[in-house]
Design a protein around this motif. Structure first.
Motif, mmCIF file in Angstrom:
data_model
loop_
_atom_site.group_PDB
_atom_site.id
_atom_site.type_symbol
_atom_site.label_atom_id
_atom_site.label_comp_id
_atom_site.label_asym_id
_atom_site.label_seq_id
_atom_site.Cartn_x
_atom_site.Cartn_y
_atom_site.Cartn_z
ATOM 1 N N GLY A 139 13.764 56.025 15.018
ATOM 2 C CA GLY A 139 15.125 55.516 15.130
ATOM 3 C C GLY A 139 15.150 54.045 15.507
ATOM 4 N N VAL A 140 16.102 53.334 14.946
ATOM 5 C CA VAL A 140 16.312 51.929 15.277
ATOM 6 C C VAL A 140 17.792 51.619 15.033
ATOM 7 C CG1 VAL A 140 15.671 51.094 12.975
ATOM 8 C CG2 VAL A 140 15.447 49.558 14.938
ATOM 9 N N GLN A 141 18.353 50.789 15.837
ATOM 10 C CA GLN A 141 19.775 50.420 15.725
ATOM 11 C C GLN A 141 20.687 51.641 15.817
ATOM 12 O OE1 GLN A 141 20.008 48.318 11.981
ATOM 13 N NE2 GLN A 141 18.784 46.611 12.734
ATOM 14 N N GLY A 142 20.242 52.660 16.510
ATOM 15 C CA GLY A 142 21.039 53.871 16.680
ATOM 16 C C GLY A 142 21.060 54.775 15.463
ATOM 17 N N LYS A 143 20.171 54.508 14.510
ATOM 18 C CA LYS A 143 20.146 55.294 13.282
ATOM 19 C C LYS A 143 18.720 55.687 12.943
ATOM 20 C CE LYS A 143 24.067 52.768 11.464
ATOM 21 N NZ LYS A 143 24.495 51.739 10.548
ATOM 22 N N MET A 144 18.615 56.677 12.042
ATOM 23 C CA MET A 144 17.289 57.033 11.529
ATOM 24 C C MET A 144 16.790 55.881 10.658
ATOM 25 S SD MET A 144 17.996 61.010 10.506
ATOM 26 C CE MET A 144 16.448 61.216 9.672
ATOM 27 N N TYR A 145 15.531 55.540 10.810
ATOM 28 C CA TYR A 145 14.966 54.450 10.027
ATOM 29 C C TYR A 145 15.035 54.742 8.529
ATOM 30 C CZ TYR A 145 11.749 50.987 8.193
ATOM 31 O OH TYR A 145 11.187 49.972 7.452
ATOM 32 N N SER A 146 14.881 56.006 8.142
ATOM 33 C CA SER A 146 14.963 56.364 6.723
ATOM 34 C C SER A 146 16.339 56.026 6.145
ATOM 35 C CB SER A 146 14.649 57.845 6.531
ATOM 36 O OG SER A 146 15.550 58.645 7.266
#
Length: 67
Positions: free
Chosen positions: A53-60
């Motif tokens: 996760g990054v920026q509060g979202k899944m990286y995918s």
């Protein structure tokens, strides 16, 4: 006995790149901390991009937005 854990996403990292990470990280500890390379352990964990996760979202999800 140093233990280094490298976590990366599972996006096609080659065996040669992993060998370079292990050798380079080991050498860094030798150079900076004077650690014995014979007792320095390096572990590389490849994390699926759905589990990162990054920026509060899944990286995918973020990666797919860029395509």
């Amino acid at each position: 006995m140093p233990y280094i854990n490298i976590k990366i996403t599972d996006e096609g990292v080659t065996k040669e790149q992993k060998k370079q990470l292990i050798a380079g990280t080991t050498q860094l500890l030798v150079d900076v901390l004077k650690k014995d390379p014979e007792t320095t352990h390096v572990v590389i964990e490849e994390i699926p991009i759905d589990n990162w996760g990054v920026q509060g979202k899944m990286y995918s999800e973020i990666k797919n937005l860029g395509n």
